[in-house]
Design a protein around this motif. Structure first.
Motif, PDB file in Angstrom:
ATOM      1  N   LEU B  22       0.830  -1.210   0.000  1.00  0.00           N
ATOM      2  CA  LEU B  22       0.000   0.000   0.000  1.00  0.00           C
ATOM      3  C   LEU B  22       0.865   1.260   0.000  1.00  0.00           C
ATOM      4  O   LEU B  22       0.613   2.216  -0.743  1.00  0.00           O
ATOM      5  CB  LEU B  22      -0.856  -0.043   1.268  1.00  0.00           C
ATOM      6  CG  LEU B  22      -2.168   0.688   1.270  1.00  0.00           C
ATOM      7  CD1 LEU B  22      -2.962   0.252   0.076  1.00  0.00           C
ATOM      8  CD2 LEU B  22      -2.914   0.362   2.546  1.00  0.00           C
ATOM      9  N   ILE B  23       1.893   1.254   0.834  1.00  0.00           N
ATOM     10  CA  ILE B  23       2.738   2.440   0.937  1.00  0.00           C
ATOM     11  C   ILE B  23       3.636   2.565  -0.292  1.00  0.00           C
ATOM     12  O   ILE B  23       3.903   3.663  -0.777  1.00  0.00           O
ATOM     13  CB  ILE B  23       3.565   2.376   2.239  1.00  0.00           C
ATOM     14  CG1 ILE B  23       2.619   2.247   3.433  1.00  0.00           C
ATOM     15  CG2 ILE B  23       4.416   3.615   2.392  1.00  0.00           C
ATOM     16  CD1 ILE B  23       3.290   1.828   4.713  1.00  0.00           C
ATOM     17  N   ALA B  24       4.054   1.401  -0.823  1.00  0.00           N
ATOM     18  CA  ALA B  24       4.949   1.431  -1.982  1.00  0.00           C
ATOM     19  C   ALA B  24       4.278   2.073  -3.190  1.00  0.00           C
ATOM     20  O   ALA B  24       4.943   2.715  -4.006  1.00  0.00           O
ATOM     21  CB  ALA B  24       5.411   0.016  -2.320  1.00  0.00           C
ATOM     22  N   ILE B  25       2.955   1.922  -3.302  1.00  0.00           N
ATOM     23  CA  ILE B  25       2.261   2.497  -4.462  1.00  0.00           C
ATOM     24  C   ILE B  25       2.427   4.015  -4.494  1.00  0.00           C
ATOM     25  O   ILE B  25       2.637   4.615  -5.549  1.00  0.00           O
ATOM     26  CB  ILE B  25       0.774   2.122  -4.426  1.00  0.00           C
ATOM     27  CG1 ILE B  25       0.647   0.624  -4.652  1.00  0.00           C
ATOM     28  CG2 ILE B  25       0.003   2.855  -5.513  1.00  0.00           C
ATOM     29  CD1 ILE B  25      -0.765   0.169  -4.557  1.00  0.00           C
ATOM     30  N   GLY B  26       2.362   4.653  -3.323  1.00  0.00           N
ATOM     31  CA  GLY B  26       2.550   6.099  -3.276  1.00  0.00           C
ATOM     32  C   GLY B  26       3.909   6.502  -3.827  1.00  0.00           C
ATOM     33  O   GLY B  26       4.023   7.440  -4.609  1.00  0.00           O
TER      34      GLY B  26
END
Lengths: 355, 297
Positions: B22-26
């Protein structure tokens, strides 16, 4: 008088003056001011060496704190007395050859630099194929890995407990001696053909390669030399505060060095020296914002961390509005000073008649 | 290793992996468009966690409202950071923007320390969403299911947005070629802002779920998850959203199972991600699902 001669005299005068200042400082300055000045010398070395990598060669490396860590530990382990080693390593005794070693300080500091340079070489070999942000994150990662390894190899580094009773060095001469030597060596390097190659790589890598510069070799060299001086500075840091532990070498250090070189100007050794001293002194002066204070009868409690907020804002303001920093890529030189005070420049051959 | 412990670790790995994803997508979305590691992304996690924390405990709002406010605040903050600290440097050398990003990240962390204090606080776990589930001998938190579920829903939503909507098309155009897109009447600034809204909201959701799963929050809590998620994004192929998911899951699983199979290496847990990063960068710098980009002179 010949301008060249004036410049030689001025340089000699400056050397003499700095000796006098150091002599005076050694005699009359208090413990605290001496310590701050010594710290400033260490940050000057750090700033100048990171500037070589980032400002002159254009490699965004964030691993400086890791190399400092290596240097600090190497010098500390080499110089601590066997008795205090026995006392400090109580979790796990230190491994065999290291427990008896008891070196004098100077060879230990130089060895610390060399070991850090070796690490720089090892790390640079894979990492320097990367560019810009990839390099930044990879070197940041390597810095963290070094710290994690130091925390976990208890029988060599005493793990997270750190090392104490490192032989102290108090003299201004040592720290500023190393700082001046660093600046001189880096100045010679930058003005050599190697230095021109570094700057060419910074300005345009592809063009530099087309001109026949071996990019990888030069990058590796710049990175290794930067690591050497970072190790040296780390070793000095250990002898200044006489204790080291892995949490000391967090990213915070790299941030402070980054602030120094951005403030001083990416690509100016003079800038690194000025900003190195400035930031160190500011760091001490600004301690008051973290103390409780009494402002016109209003009690303000101390706020820990406020200094770092100020430094972060300073970095942002400089990079957003004043990207050149104090010096840009300019360096201090006597011609500029002489022009300012109005000593005539020697005319071109055949045009003017002058001394 | 018995079956139960394996399942337990698998569940931990999935929930850690989905947080990373989830955080990597940002990171990957911002990198795809601006070619910039948004160092401040990691600290948005922390901001979201604290807003939710204060919403629940100080303003005694219902948890869902606090979470919503946290997401909105974080999104606004993310967009403002881009406007103030990145946009003025768009034509500057890349190193300047990176330094600016590091400055913002450092500023947020230390503002956190100044305003809230460095001492960790324990994050509240609302009983509506966190309870114990017992199946046979295995006992686990409801979060182990909720986190991957929310992650999958959000991933599907983001993938749909990027591939099917108008703004998504504009994002892909800008990430392919900044200048040409602006010549084709794409409002580049609007697209960049939209990217930051999406990325920051995902960071906020990630930060809140992170704090639910590991309920200790402090101003530096985002640093390591942030670095690891960037690594996950690089591993999957930076700029690619499915890649970021894949990278996140591989990294999360890898970390959990490294510690499970080799407990003596648990001290090196945080180094694991960096070692992977270095191998990826050396042998497949474009990542698992990344496209080959040849630099033009």
């Amino acid at each position: 008088m010949d301008r060249q001669k004036i410049k030689t005299f001025l340089t000699l005068g400056l050397v003499l003056l700095s000796c006098l200042v150091l002599f005076w400082g050694e005699q009359y300055l208090g413990k605290f001011s001496t310590r701050v000045l010594n710290l400033a010398a260490i940050f000057v070395i750090l700033g100048a060496s990171m500037n070589l990598v980032l400002g002159f060669t254009g490699m965004f490396s964030l691993g400086h704190a890791g190399f400092m860590c290596v240097g600090a530990y190497v010098s500390a382990i080499l110089t601590m007395s066997p008795e205090s080693k026995e006392m400090i390593y109580f979790m796990e005794p230190i491994i065999s050859p290291l427990d008896k070693i008891h070196w004098p300080v100077f060879p230990a500091i130089l060895t610390a630099g060399l070991v850090a340079a070796f690490f720089g070489f090892l790390i640079g070999f894979p990492a320097l194929r990367l560019r810009d942000d990839y390099l930044a994150i990879a070197t940041l990662g390597f810095g963290e890995i070094i710290r994690i390894i130091v925390t976990n190899t208890i029988s060599i580094t005493n793990g997270s407990l750190g090392l104490k009773n490192i032989p102290p060095i108090k003299s201004l001469w040592v720290y500023w001696g190393f700082a001046i030597a660093t600046i001189w060596i880096l100045k010679q390097l930058i003005n050599s053909s190697w230095g021109y190659a570094f700057k060419a790589i910074r300005d345009n890598e592809i063009a530099a390669e087309a001109m026949g510069i071996d990019i990888f070799k030069h990058k590796l060299m710049s990175f290794t030399i930067g690591a050497f001086f970072a190790g040296l500075a780390g070793a000095l840091m250990g002898h200044l505060i006489t204790s080291v532990d892995p949490t000391m070498f967090r990213f915070l250090f790299t941030f402070q060095i980054l602030l120094i070189i951005v403030l001083g100007g990416l690509g100016s050794l003079t800038g690194s020296v000025i900003a190195g001293v400035l930031v160190t002194v500011m760091m001490e002066v600004l301690r008051f914002v973290e103390q409780p204070m009494n402002l016109f009868g209003l009690q303000i409690p101390g706020i820990p961390g406020m200094r770092m907020v100020i430094f972060a804002l300073l970095l942002l303001v400089v990079i957003l509005f004043y990207r050149q920093g104090l010096m840009g890529t300019r360096e201090f030189n006597w011609d500029w000073v002489l022009d300012k005070v109005g000593v005539g420049r020697r005319k071109e051959k055949g045009v003017g008649v002058d001394g | 290793m018995t079956g139960e412990i394996f399942l337990q670790n698998l569940a931990n790995g999935i929930s850690l992996g989905s947080l990373y994803a989830l955080i990597a997508i940002g990171y990957t979305m911002v990198y795809g468009i601006l070619r910039l590691i948004n160092f401040a992304h990691a600290d948005l996690l922390m901001v979201a966690a604290y807003v939710a924390f204060y919403g629940i405990l100080v303003f005694t709002l219902p948890w869902w409202l606090s979470f919503l406010i946290a997401i909105v605040v974080t999104a606004i903050l993310g967009v403002s950071i881009e406007k103030v600290a990145y946009r003025p440097l768009r034509d500057a050398p890349r190193i300047s923007v990176l330094i600016s990003a590091i400055g913002v990240s450092f500023l947020l962390e230390n503002l956190g320390i100044v305003a809230i204090g460095a001492r960790p606080k324990s994050f509240p776990r609302p009983e509506d969403i966190v309870w114990n589930i017992n199946i046979g001998d295995i006992s686990f938190l409801s979060l182990t299911i909720i986190i991957p579920l929310i992650t999958v829903i959000l991933l599907v939503a983001v993938t749909y947005m990027v591939n099917k909507t108008k703004i998504g098309t504009a994002m892909r155009a800008v990430s392919r070629d900044f200048e040409t897109a602006s010549l084709m009447a794409v409002d580049v600034n609007k697209v960049v802002s939209a990217t930051f809204v999406v990325g920051s909201s995902l960071a906020a959701v990630g930060g809140i779920m992170w704090s639910l799963q590991y309920p200790q929050i402090d101003p530096l809590m985002g640093v390591f998850p942030g670095l690891k998620c960037f690594i996950a994004a690089v591993m999957g192929g930076i700029g690619s959203i499915p890649g970021a998911m894949l990278g996140g899951f591989i990294l999360g699983m890898g970390e959990v199972f490294l510690v499970a199979f080799m407990p003596e290496l648990s001290g090196y847990r945080d180094a694991f991600a960096f070692v992977i990063l270095i191998f990826i960068l050396l042998f497949k710098p474009t990542g698992i699902l990344g496209e080959n980009v040849v630099e033009k002179v």
